[in-house]
Design a protein around this motif. Sequence first.
Motif, PDB file in Angstrom:
ATOM      1  N   GLN A 265      -6.584-105.344 -43.313  1.00 33.97           N
ATOM      2  CA  GLN A 265      -7.778-106.126 -43.636  1.00 33.97           C
ATOM      3  C   GLN A 265      -7.343-107.479 -44.171  1.00 33.97           C
ATOM      4  OE1 GLN A 265     -10.707-104.086 -46.080  1.00 33.97           O
ATOM      5  NE2 GLN A 265     -11.172-105.971 -47.163  1.00 33.97           N
ATOM      6  N   THR A 266      -7.563-108.513 -43.423  1.00 34.69           N
ATOM      7  CA  THR A 266      -7.078-109.828 -43.828  1.00 34.69           C
ATOM      8  C   THR A 266      -8.002-110.463 -44.868  1.00 34.69           C
ATOM      9  OG1 THR A 266      -8.295-111.052 -42.143  1.00 34.69           O
ATOM     10  CG2 THR A 266      -6.142-110.144 -41.507  1.00 34.69           C
ATOM     11  N   PHE A 267      -7.451-111.431 -45.566  1.00 33.53           N
ATOM     12  CA  PHE A 267      -8.255-112.196 -46.508  1.00 33.53           C
ATOM     13  C   PHE A 267      -9.378-112.931 -45.775  1.00 33.53           C
ATOM     14  CE2 PHE A 267      -9.099-116.353 -48.435  1.00 33.53           C
ATOM     15  CZ  PHE A 267      -9.678-115.937 -49.629  1.00 33.53           C
ATOM     16  N   GLU A 268      -9.078-113.456 -44.602  1.00 33.16           N
ATOM     17  CA  GLU A 268     -10.078-114.205 -43.840  1.00 33.16           C
ATOM     18  C   GLU A 268     -11.258-113.313 -43.466  1.00 33.16           C
ATOM     19  OE1 GLU A 268      -6.495-116.317 -44.144  1.00 33.16           O
ATOM     20  OE2 GLU A 268      -6.794-114.300 -43.298  1.00 33.16           O
ATOM     21  N   GLN A 269     -10.982-112.062 -43.049  1.00 35.23           N
ATOM     22  CA  GLN A 269     -12.070-111.116 -42.757  1.00 35.23           C
ATOM     23  C   GLN A 269     -12.938-110.897 -43.987  1.00 35.23           C
ATOM     24  OE1 GLN A 269      -9.405-107.914 -41.311  1.00 35.23           O
ATOM     25  NE2 GLN A 269     -11.019-107.543 -39.789  1.00 35.23           N
ATOM     26  N   THR A 270     -12.291-110.698 -45.106  1.00 37.48           N
ATOM     27  CA  THR A 270     -13.010-110.410 -46.341  1.00 37.48           C
ATOM     28  C   THR A 270     -13.855-111.606 -46.769  1.00 37.48           C
ATOM     29  OG1 THR A 270     -11.162-108.978 -46.980  1.00 37.48           O
ATOM     30  CG2 THR A 270     -12.732-109.584 -48.705  1.00 37.48           C
ATOM     31  N   ARG A 271     -13.284-112.786 -46.689  1.00 33.23           N
ATOM     32  CA  ARG A 271     -14.035-113.989 -47.056  1.00 33.23           C
ATOM     33  C   ARG A 271     -15.266-114.154 -46.158  1.00 33.23           C
ATOM     34  NH1 ARG A 271     -10.552-119.135 -46.510  1.00 33.23           N
ATOM     35  NH2 ARG A 271     -10.832-118.583 -44.315  1.00 33.23           N
ATOM     36  N   GLU A 272     -15.114-113.835 -44.873  1.00 37.26           N
ATOM     37  CA  GLU A 272     -16.237-113.943 -43.939  1.00 37.26           C
ATOM     38  C   GLU A 272     -17.379-113.018 -44.354  1.00 37.26           C
ATOM     39  OE1 GLU A 272     -16.983-112.350 -39.517  1.00 37.26           O
ATOM     40  OE2 GLU A 272     -15.355-113.799 -39.664  1.00 37.26           O
ATOM     41  N   VAL A 273     -17.036-111.801 -44.805  1.00 37.79           N
ATOM     42  CA  VAL A 273     -18.070-110.867 -45.243  1.00 37.79           C
ATOM     43  C   VAL A 273     -18.809-111.415 -46.457  1.00 37.79           C
ATOM     44  CG1 VAL A 273     -18.524-108.563 -46.160  1.00 37.79           C
ATOM     45  CG2 VAL A 273     -16.853-108.860 -44.325  1.00 37.79           C
ATOM     46  N   VAL A 274     -18.060-111.900 -47.428  1.00 36.75           N
ATOM     47  CA  VAL A 274     -18.679-112.433 -48.646  1.00 36.75           C
ATOM     48  C   VAL A 274     -19.621-113.581 -48.303  1.00 36.75           C
ATOM     49  CG1 VAL A 274     -18.229-113.606 -50.835  1.00 36.75           C
ATOM     50  CG2 VAL A 274     -16.778-111.694 -50.122  1.00 36.75           C
ATOM     51  N   GLU A 275     -19.175-114.476 -47.446  1.00 39.23           N
ATOM     52  CA  GLU A 275     -20.015-115.619 -47.073  1.00 39.23           C
ATOM     53  C   GLU A 275     -21.246-115.164 -46.291  1.00 39.23           C
ATOM     54  OE1 GLU A 275     -17.281-118.072 -44.950  1.00 39.23           O
ATOM     55  OE2 GLU A 275     -16.363-118.911 -46.775  1.00 39.23           O
ATOM     56  N   ALA A 276     -21.067-114.188 -45.398  1.00 37.41           N
ATOM     57  CA  ALA A 276     -22.182-113.734 -44.565  1.00 37.41           C
ATOM     58  C   ALA A 276     -23.261-113.036 -45.378  1.00 37.41           C
ATOM     59  CB  ALA A 276     -21.665-112.801 -43.464  1.00 37.41           C
ATOM     60  N   VAL A 277     -22.880-112.178 -46.323  1.00 38.68           N
ATOM     61  CA  VAL A 277     -23.906-111.468 -47.091  1.00 38.68           C
ATOM     62  C   VAL A 277     -24.593-112.404 -48.076  1.00 38.68           C
ATOM     63  CG1 VAL A 277     -22.801-109.224 -46.783  1.00 38.68           C
ATOM     64  CG2 VAL A 277     -22.269-110.579 -48.817  1.00 38.68           C
ATOM     65  N   ARG A 278     -23.846-113.335 -48.632  1.00 39.52           N
ATOM     66  CA  ARG A 278     -24.487-114.288 -49.536  1.00 39.52           C
ATOM     67  C   ARG A 278     -25.453-115.193 -48.782  1.00 39.52           C
ATOM     68  NH1 ARG A 278     -19.225-115.463 -53.421  1.00 39.52           N
ATOM     69  NH2 ARG A 278     -19.788-113.934 -55.036  1.00 39.52           N
ATOM     70  N   ALA A 279     -25.095-115.544 -47.565  1.00 38.34           N
ATOM     71  CA  ALA A 279     -25.993-116.376 -46.759  1.00 38.34           C
ATOM     72  C   ALA A 279     -27.301-115.653 -46.451  1.00 38.34           C
ATOM     73  CB  ALA A 279     -25.302-116.780 -45.457  1.00 38.34           C
ATOM     74  N   ARG A 280     -27.278-114.312 -46.498  1.00 34.61           N
ATOM     75  CA  ARG A 280     -28.482-113.533 -46.224  1.00 34.61           C
ATOM     76  C   ARG A 280     -29.188-113.082 -47.501  1.00 34.61           C
ATOM     77  NH1 ARG A 280     -25.106-113.369 -42.077  1.00 34.61           N
ATOM     78  NH2 ARG A 280     -25.882-113.030 -39.944  1.00 34.61           N
ATOM     79  N   GLY A 281     -28.840-113.704 -48.606  1.00 36.62           N
ATOM     80  CA  GLY A 281     -29.587-113.491 -49.838  1.00 36.62           C
ATOM     81  C   GLY A 281     -29.079-112.405 -50.755  1.00 36.62           C
ATOM     82  N   VAL A 282     -27.928-111.783 -50.448  1.00 41.46           N
ATOM     83  CA  VAL A 282     -27.394-110.755 -51.343  1.00 41.46           C
ATOM     84  C   VAL A 282     -26.975-111.425 -52.650  1.00 41.46           C
ATOM     85  CG1 VAL A 282     -25.499-109.136 -51.701  1.00 41.46           C
ATOM     86  CG2 VAL A 282     -26.690-109.206 -49.514  1.00 41.46           C
ATOM     87  N   ARG A 283     -27.501-110.907 -53.753  1.00 39.54           N
ATOM     88  CA  ARG A 283     -27.293-111.593 -55.027  1.00 39.54           C
ATOM     89  C   ARG A 283     -26.063-111.122 -55.799  1.00 39.54           C
ATOM     90  NH1 ARG A 283     -32.102-108.421 -56.202  1.00 39.54           N
ATOM     91  NH2 ARG A 283     -31.617-106.670 -57.614  1.00 39.54           N
ATOM     92  N   SER A 284     -25.441-110.038 -55.353  1.00 37.68           N
ATOM     93  CA  SER A 284     -24.296-109.522 -56.094  1.00 37.68           C
ATOM     94  C   SER A 284     -23.242-108.980 -55.135  1.00 37.68           C
ATOM     95  CB  SER A 284     -24.728-108.415 -57.061  1.00 37.68           C
ATOM     96  OG  SER A 284     -23.631-107.947 -57.817  1.00 37.68           O
ATOM     97  N   VAL A 285     -22.006-109.394 -55.333  1.00 40.90           N
ATOM     98  CA  VAL A 285     -20.871-108.920 -54.539  1.00 40.90           C
ATOM     99  C   VAL A 285     -19.837-108.346 -55.498  1.00 40.90           C
ATOM    100  CG1 VAL A 285     -18.953-109.585 -53.033  1.00 40.90           C
ATOM    101  CG2 VAL A 285     -21.238-110.591 -52.697  1.00 40.90           C
ATOM    102  N   ASN A 286     -19.390-107.132 -55.224  1.00 45.59           N
ATOM    103  CA  ASN A 286     -18.287-106.605 -56.020  1.00 45.59           C
ATOM    104  C   ASN A 286     -17.141-106.173 -55.118  1.00 45.59           C
ATOM    105  OD1 ASN A 286     -20.419-104.179 -55.895  1.00 45.59           O
ATOM    106  ND2 ASN A 286     -18.388-103.258 -56.038  1.00 45.59           N
ATOM    107  N   CYS A 287     -15.931-106.310 -55.632  1.00 46.02           N
ATOM    108  CA  CYS A 287     -14.706-106.038 -54.886  1.00 46.02           C
ATOM    109  C   CYS A 287     -13.875-104.990 -55.614  1.00 46.02           C
ATOM    110  CB  CYS A 287     -13.877-107.313 -54.736  1.00 46.02           C
ATOM    111  SG  CYS A 287     -14.688-108.629 -53.803  1.00 46.02           S
TER     112      CYS A 287
END
Length: 449
Positions: free
Chosen positions: A181-203
């Motif tokens: 699982q690359t950092f780039e894949q992970t960053r893409e997920v964080v950006e995509a869910v935040r763009a859709r209004g997700v207010r909280s991300v945990n890792c």
Amino acid sequence: MQDALIERLSAPVPRYTSYPTAPHFDESLGADVYAGWLANLDGRNRLSLYAHIPYCDRLCWFCACHTKHTLRYEPVEAYLKGLHAEIATVGARVSKDTPVTALHFGGGSPTLLKPEDMVALKASLVRNFNFSAGCEISVEMDPNDLDEARYDGLAAMGMTRASLGIQDFDPKVQKAINRIQTFEQTREVVEAVRARGVRSVNCDILYGLPHQTLETMAETVRAILSLSPDRIALFGYAHVPWMKKHQNMIDEKALPGVVARYAQMTMAAGMLTAAGYEAIGIDHFARPGDTLAVAAREGTLRRNFQGYTDDQADALIGLGASSIGQLPEGYAQNIPATGEYLRRVEAGGLAVVRGYALTQEDRARAWVIERVMCDFGFSFADLGRRHPALLPAIRAEAQTFAATDRDGLCRIAGDRFELTAAGRPFARTVAAVFDAHLSTGRGRHSIAV
């Protein structure tokens, strides 16, 4: 801290996501008892739901969850049919006056579901339970599963919190645990869910993995901090190959020892707090404005089968194979085998096959252990108000432990039993002092650090 002391204090003990812990559940509690517990829920209770998806399209060798590997979607479709049936059966037994305040999708990999199946599953839950306004909906996510359609499906479900398993970004470590699982894949997920209004991300980060070093841990922590997650969980890898046979794929000679694990944990924790995160319990970190941090400061932090939570629900209903529910009367677990689970729920029955009915002593000790794990201590006055009959015995245990504690883990300070700064990393070990079931010897556990 001396290496010999770390070794001794890290002896295997439960993680205390429940009390009594799951090895003490038994088959004498089944579907009939559970049906009665469900019927007792009403508008005086707040309810959480947990839906388990026990499938992954790759099997991570470190994983200790109830899941199985599949490259075909047909078994997932068959399972979802049964899950819908269980949702209808359980929902019919719960008063519609009971508000659902939280919903968690776990696995396995919930994000391997097709978008239309995600939406249909949420719709089934809404039809059968009374969802309150502002219900929190959290989903465990595997970046390798995700695409634009699935992001849109998760948004349509109303996801409010995204939980990303990361473990470690070092390629050698990832290869050793079969989790590429690359950092780039992970960053893409964080950006995509935040763009859709997700207010909280945990890792989630793991320490104690094969080939992990202080250097690889530091690089992973720095990379995760660059994503600005709202919460971070820093878990110790639980090597339990007697429970999860696929963990035998991990080379035990490549695993860091207890002292190295402790160093990894303390270094990573120091980096996270230096970055402005508040330490929560033994293994969580949150931004000061996050609801988990607020709960910790206000003394309302809780602990359940998903770990630390600010969820104040009185009952948790587990849906799906192997899932565990926690109701006011006790615990109930569904059968783990998916085939037998499907046979039961498609016949209109409940899937519970084991559990535990709480005694008054269990309730008192559960409260004490939860406060030790969440607040690193407890008030004797609070214990007396809640469980007066058990106060003398538990206070005596606490006083005896504090008086004989040669390692400086705890103290009695006025009305409180509390852990010292040195004792906090070993909260599981201290909590075990109040575990009346541990001496029965049921179950094997992971090391405490």
